[in-house]
Design a protein around this motif. Structure first.
Motif, PDB file in Angstrom:
ATOM      1  N   ARG A 107       0.856  -1.208   0.000  1.00 15.59           N
ATOM      2  CA  ARG A 107       0.000   0.000   0.000  1.00 15.59           C
ATOM      3  C   ARG A 107       0.889   1.255   0.000  1.00 15.59           C
ATOM      4  O   ARG A 107       0.677   2.176  -0.781  1.00 15.59           O
ATOM      5  CB  ARG A 107      -0.893  -0.017   1.247  1.00 15.59           C
ATOM      6  N   TYR A 108       1.891   1.268   0.878  1.00 17.83           N
ATOM      7  CA  TYR A 108       2.793   2.421   0.941  1.00 17.83           C
ATOM      8  C   TYR A 108       3.644   2.522  -0.318  1.00 17.83           C
ATOM      9  O   TYR A 108       3.795   3.592  -0.909  1.00 17.83           O
ATOM     10  CB  TYR A 108       3.715   2.305   2.164  1.00 17.83           C
ATOM     11  N   HIS A 109       4.227   1.409  -0.692  1.00 14.64           N
ATOM     12  CA  HIS A 109       5.166   1.387  -1.815  1.00 14.64           C
ATOM     13  C   HIS A 109       4.501   1.881  -3.109  1.00 14.64           C
ATOM     14  O   HIS A 109       5.079   2.665  -3.865  1.00 14.64           O
ATOM     15  CB  HIS A 109       5.685  -0.043  -2.008  1.00 14.64           C
ATOM     16  N   LEU A 110       3.296   1.416  -3.342  1.00 17.69           N
ATOM     17  CA  LEU A 110       2.608   1.778  -4.599  1.00 17.69           C
ATOM     18  C   LEU A 110       1.828   3.084  -4.478  1.00 17.69           C
ATOM     19  O   LEU A 110       1.270   3.555  -5.465  1.00 17.69           O
ATOM     20  CB  LEU A 110       1.655   0.646  -5.021  1.00 17.69           C
ATOM     21  N   GLY A 111       1.789   3.667  -3.295  1.00 18.35           N
ATOM     22  CA  GLY A 111       1.036   4.919  -3.104  1.00 18.35           C
ATOM     23  C   GLY A 111      -0.436   4.725  -3.437  1.00 18.35           C
ATOM     24  O   GLY A 111      -1.075   5.585  -4.060  1.00 18.35           O
ATOM     25  N   MET A 112      -0.976   3.604  -3.015  1.00 10.39           N
ATOM     26  CA  MET A 112      -2.347   3.245  -3.407  1.00 10.39           C
ATOM     27  C   MET A 112      -3.387   4.265  -2.969  1.00 10.39           C
ATOM     28  O   MET A 112      -4.373   4.497  -3.671  1.00 10.39           O
ATOM     29  CB  MET A 112      -2.712   1.889  -2.798  1.00 10.39           C
ATOM     30  N   ASP A 113      -3.160   4.882  -1.792  1.00  4.76           N
ATOM     31  CA  ASP A 113      -4.200   5.780  -1.271  1.00  4.76           C
ATOM     32  C   ASP A 113      -4.513   6.919  -2.227  1.00  4.76           C
ATOM     33  O   ASP A 113      -5.650   7.372  -2.320  1.00  4.76           O
ATOM     34  CB  ASP A 113      -3.753   6.380   0.073  1.00  4.76           C
ATOM     35  N   ALA A 114      -3.480   7.396  -2.941  1.00  2.00           N
ATOM     36  CA  ALA A 114      -3.677   8.560  -3.811  1.00  2.00           C
ATOM     37  C   ALA A 114      -4.746   8.278  -4.867  1.00  2.00           C
ATOM     38  O   ALA A 114      -5.406   9.193  -5.350  1.00  2.00           O
ATOM     39  CB  ALA A 114      -2.362   8.930  -4.482  1.00  2.00           C
ATOM     40  N   HIS A 115      -4.916   7.014  -5.217  1.00  4.51           N
ATOM     41  CA  HIS A 115      -5.874   6.671  -6.281  1.00  4.51           C
ATOM     42  C   HIS A 115      -7.174   6.108  -5.714  1.00  4.51           C
ATOM     43  O   HIS A 115      -8.246   6.316  -6.275  1.00  4.51           O
ATOM     44  CB  HIS A 115      -5.212   5.676  -7.242  1.00  4.51           C
ATOM     45  N   ILE A 116      -7.054   5.411  -4.581  1.00  5.48           N
ATOM     46  CA  ILE A 116      -8.276   4.843  -3.976  1.00  5.48           C
ATOM     47  C   ILE A 116      -9.095   5.964  -3.338  1.00  5.48           C
ATOM     48  O   ILE A 116     -10.314   6.000  -3.433  1.00  5.48           O
ATOM     49  CB  ILE A 116      -7.904   3.755  -2.939  1.00  5.48           C
ATOM     50  N   VAL A 117      -8.373   6.884  -2.674  1.00  7.46           N
ATOM     51  CA  VAL A 117      -9.055   8.024  -2.046  1.00  7.46           C
ATOM     52  C   VAL A 117      -8.761   9.246  -2.915  1.00  7.46           C
ATOM     53  O   VAL A 117      -7.776   9.938  -2.709  1.00  7.46           O
ATOM     54  CB  VAL A 117      -8.532   8.242  -0.603  1.00  7.46           C
ATOM     55  N   ASN A 118      -9.619   9.506  -3.897  1.00  9.76           N
ATOM     56  CA  ASN A 118      -9.369  10.612  -4.842  1.00  9.76           C
ATOM     57  C   ASN A 118     -10.701  11.298  -5.140  1.00  9.76           C
ATOM     58  O   ASN A 118     -11.228  11.234  -6.259  1.00  9.76           O
ATOM     59  CB  ASN A 118      -8.735  10.021  -6.120  1.00  9.76           C
ATOM     60  N   PRO A 119     -11.264  11.955  -4.098  1.00  7.09           N
ATOM     61  CA  PRO A 119     -12.645  12.445  -4.211  1.00  7.09           C
ATOM     62  C   PRO A 119     -12.839  13.484  -5.320  1.00  7.09           C
ATOM     63  O   PRO A 119     -13.936  13.596  -5.867  1.00  7.09           O
ATOM     64  CB  PRO A 119     -12.921  13.052  -2.827  1.00  7.09           C
ATOM     65  N   ASN A 120     -11.773  14.219  -5.672  1.00  6.63           N
ATOM     66  CA  ASN A 120     -11.923  15.275  -6.692  1.00  6.63           C
ATOM     67  C   ASN A 120     -11.566  14.791  -8.094  1.00  6.63           C
ATOM     68  O   ASN A 120     -11.452  15.577  -9.026  1.00  6.63           O
ATOM     69  CB  ASN A 120     -11.076  16.502  -6.317  1.00  6.63           C
ATOM     70  N   HIS A 121     -11.378  13.476  -8.226  1.00  6.14           N
ATOM     71  CA  HIS A 121     -11.101  12.848  -9.525  1.00  6.14           C
ATOM     72  C   HIS A 121      -9.956  13.535 -10.258  1.00  6.14           C
ATOM     73  O   HIS A 121     -10.040  13.842 -11.437  1.00  6.14           O
ATOM     74  CB  HIS A 121     -12.384  12.832 -10.395  1.00  6.14           C
ATOM     75  N   ARG A 122      -8.866  13.759  -9.531  1.00  5.78           N
ATOM     76  CA  ARG A 122      -7.677  14.385 -10.153  1.00  5.78           C
ATOM     77  C   ARG A 122      -6.922  13.330 -10.932  1.00  5.78           C
ATOM     78  O   ARG A 122      -6.688  12.218 -10.465  1.00  5.78           O
ATOM     79  CB  ARG A 122      -6.784  14.989  -9.061  1.00  5.78           C
ATOM     80  N   TRP A 123      -6.517  13.666 -12.170  1.00  8.24           N
ATOM     81  CA  TRP A 123      -5.718  12.785 -13.031  1.00  8.24           C
ATOM     82  C   TRP A 123      -4.253  13.030 -12.657  1.00  8.24           C
ATOM     83  O   TRP A 123      -3.652  14.018 -13.072  1.00  8.24           O
ATOM     84  CB  TRP A 123      -5.988  13.135 -14.499  1.00  8.24           C
ATOM     85  N   GLN A 124      -3.685  12.127 -11.811  1.00  2.17           N
ATOM     86  CA  GLN A 124      -2.332  12.372 -11.292  1.00  2.17           C
ATOM     87  C   GLN A 124      -1.329  11.590 -12.124  1.00  2.17           C
ATOM     88  O   GLN A 124      -0.858  10.535 -11.724  1.00  2.17           O
ATOM     89  CB  GLN A 124      -2.269  11.953  -9.829  1.00  2.17           C
ATOM     90  N   ALA A 125      -1.015  12.132 -13.287  1.00  2.00           N
ATOM     91  CA  ALA A 125      -0.143  11.409 -14.215  1.00  2.00           C
ATOM     92  C   ALA A 125       1.325  11.476 -13.783  1.00  2.00           C
ATOM     93  O   ALA A 125       1.703  12.296 -12.956  1.00  2.00           O
ATOM     94  CB  ALA A 125      -0.302  11.994 -15.613  1.00  2.00           C
ATOM     95  N   GLY A 126       2.111  10.620 -14.385  1.00  2.00           N
ATOM     96  CA  GLY A 126       3.566  10.698 -14.193  1.00  2.00           C
ATOM     97  C   GLY A 126       4.015  10.304 -12.809  1.00  2.00           C
ATOM     98  O   GLY A 126       5.033  10.790 -12.326  1.00  2.00           O
ATOM     99  N   THR A 127       3.282   9.449 -12.141  1.00  2.00           N
ATOM    100  CA  THR A 127       3.660   9.114 -10.773  1.00  2.00           C
ATOM    101  C   THR A 127       3.836   7.607 -10.566  1.00  2.00           C
ATOM    102  O   THR A 127       3.416   7.063  -9.567  1.00  2.00           O
ATOM    103  CB  THR A 127       2.591   9.626  -9.768  1.00  2.00           C
ATOM    104  N   ALA A 128       4.440   6.938 -11.529  1.00  2.00           N
ATOM    105  CA  ALA A 128       4.687   5.498 -11.326  1.00  2.00           C
ATOM    106  C   ALA A 128       5.639   5.311 -10.151  1.00  2.00           C
ATOM    107  O   ALA A 128       6.625   6.046 -10.028  1.00  2.00           O
ATOM    108  CB  ALA A 128       5.283   4.885 -12.583  1.00  2.00           C
ATOM    109  N   PRO A 129       5.345   4.375  -9.264  1.00  2.51           N
ATOM    110  CA  PRO A 129       6.234   4.154  -8.111  1.00  2.51           C
ATOM    111  C   PRO A 129       7.555   3.519  -8.545  1.00  2.51           C
ATOM    112  O   PRO A 129       7.630   2.938  -9.630  1.00  2.51           O
ATOM    113  CB  PRO A 129       5.444   3.185  -7.239  1.00  2.51           C
ATOM    114  N   PRO A 130       8.577   3.627  -7.698  1.00  5.18           N
ATOM    115  CA  PRO A 130       9.816   2.898  -7.999  1.00  5.18           C
ATOM    116  C   PRO A 130       9.548   1.393  -7.940  1.00  5.18           C
ATOM    117  O   PRO A 130       8.486   0.966  -7.484  1.00  5.18           O
ATOM    118  CB  PRO A 130      10.759   3.322  -6.876  1.00  5.18           C
ATOM    119  N   LEU A 131      10.533   0.613  -8.385  1.00  7.81           N
ATOM    120  CA  LEU A 131      10.387  -0.838  -8.270  1.00  7.81           C
ATOM    121  C   LEU A 131      10.664  -1.270  -6.825  1.00  7.81           C
ATOM    122  O   LEU A 131      11.348  -0.559  -6.076  1.00  7.81           O
ATOM    123  CB  LEU A 131      11.353  -1.541  -9.206  1.00  7.81           C
ATOM    124  N   ALA A 132      10.155  -2.434  -6.460  1.00  6.00           N
ATOM    125  CA  ALA A 132      10.361  -2.931  -5.094  1.00  6.00           C
ATOM    126  C   ALA A 132      11.853  -3.013  -4.760  1.00  6.00           C
ATOM    127  O   ALA A 132      12.260  -2.729  -3.634  1.00  6.00           O
ATOM    128  CB  ALA A 132       9.698  -4.302  -4.942  1.00  6.00           C
TER     129      ALA A 132
END
Ligand code: NAP
Length: 310
Positions: A107-132
């Motif tokens: 959850r932390y590594h992939l930054g899942m919250d930013a997409h699961i909890v996104n009430p304003n439907h912001r398109w947050q491009a360019g934010t691929a997480p690093p590799l494990a």
């Protein structure tokens, strides 16, 4: 005939009432297994700290206390207990912990919250997480559960380090021990997992100084025991942003009081002491194995070192 008393939680009796005799029968051990037994007749106690037995003085022929819990901080200092104390290590408990830790690390590594909890439907491009393999995880406590988590995190590809009291060699894990080792692992851990037992030495180990050594924006998972963390120090580090987020499963007081600041802090996830638990089917086999060992004069498995406190 061996007499075993069930002194676990009331709600667990129904489950263990058949599982433990079955596991013992498969080892050809005949027993009396009951809840109400005269203490002076008891050979073994199947125990949990939330059960009915707190004073062991009347158990004059006791051969061992076999706990259904992994953590022993509530019984290890009991001066009335003279017989060996064994804690629970079972495959189900290990697997459950590895799954909980790996899930929350991802959850932390992939930054899942930013997409699961996104009430304003912001398109947050360019934010691929690093590799494990580019993410450094530290595990304080490289015992049964810490090593199970390390193996699971290794399988995903994380860069895993661990810290223990005595030095360990664990495949694919950078192993640290001692005070210098603690500082080194804290400095490198972007995500820190606490899987130490609660002892005199480990109480408050995550304090202001320890937190200050961690990288800015680090995250903490605590499925170990609440008192490992100095709560005020963690709240302060969350307030300044030095620690970005914490997921806490265990607390100094449980259930966590309704007015506790952790509930109100948007950078804290509270889980209600559910990271893992003893699985009766596998645990019954561990209990039976230990009774078989006791009866044949072999050393018990998972005997607690009363001096070290775990
Ligand atoms: P364990 O096998 O006894 O491992 C404990 C680890 O902590 C060992 O590596 C030990 O070092 C290390 N340690 C102990 N004292 C230390 C110290 N002063 N400095 C550095 N390292 C120290 O215990 P486990 O089965 O992995 O369980 C760990 C804890 O998880 C339990 O005590 C319990 O509190 C918690 N737990 C929580 C849940 C839950 O649902 N949240 C469920 C089960 C257990 P050595 O290897 O050198 O001995």
């Amino acid at each position: 005939m061996i007499t075993i008393q069930f002194a676990g939680a009331e709600k667990d009796w129904k489950t263990y009432q058949s599982l433990i005799p079955e596991a013992l029968a498969s080892k050809n051990i005949e027993t009396v297994f009951q809840r109400d037994v005269a203490p002076e007749n008891v050979d073994y106690i199947v125990y949990s700290p939330s059960g009915p037995v707190q004073d062991f003085s009347a158990y004059t022929k006791l051969k061992a206390v076999l706990s259904l819990w992994a953590g022993v901080e509530r019984v290890v200092g009991n001066q009335t207990l003279k017989a060996p104390l064994c804690r629970m290590v079972d495959g189900g408990l290990r697997e459950g912990m590895a799954e909980w830790v790996t899930g929350h690390v991802l959850r932390y590594h992939l930054g899942m919250d930013a997409h699961i909890v996104n009430p304003n439907h912001r398109w947050q491009a360019g934010t691929a997480p690093p590799l494990a393999s580019e993410r450094r995880i530290g595990i304080l406590g490289l015992g049964e559960l810490g090593q199970a988590c390390a193996r699971s995190l290794n399988c995903v590809g994380f860069d895993v380090a661990g810290w223990s009291r005595t030095h360990k060699n664990v495949e694919n894990v950078s192993c640290f021990s001692g005070q210098d080792g603690l500082e080194a692992i804290l400095r490198r851990s972007e995500i820190l997992v606490l899987l130490l037992p609660q002892t005199v030495e480990t109480t408050g180990i995550i304090n202001t100084q320890a937190l200050s050594l961690m990288p800015k924006g680090a995250r903490i998972l605590n499925p170990g025991r609440g008192p490992l963390i100095d709560d005020d120090a963690l709240l302060e580090a969350l307030e300044t942003g030095h620690i970005a987020h914490a997921t806490l499963d265990v607390f100094a007081k449980e259930p966590l009081p309704e007015d506790h600041p952790y509930w109100r802090n948007s950078n804290v996830t509270v889980t209600p002491h559910i990271a893992s638990e003893t699985r009766p089917y596998t645990a019954a086999k561990v209990i039976a194995e230990n009774i078989a060992r006791g009866e044949s004069g072999k050393p018990f498995l998972f005997e607690v070192d009363r001096t070290a406190g775990y």
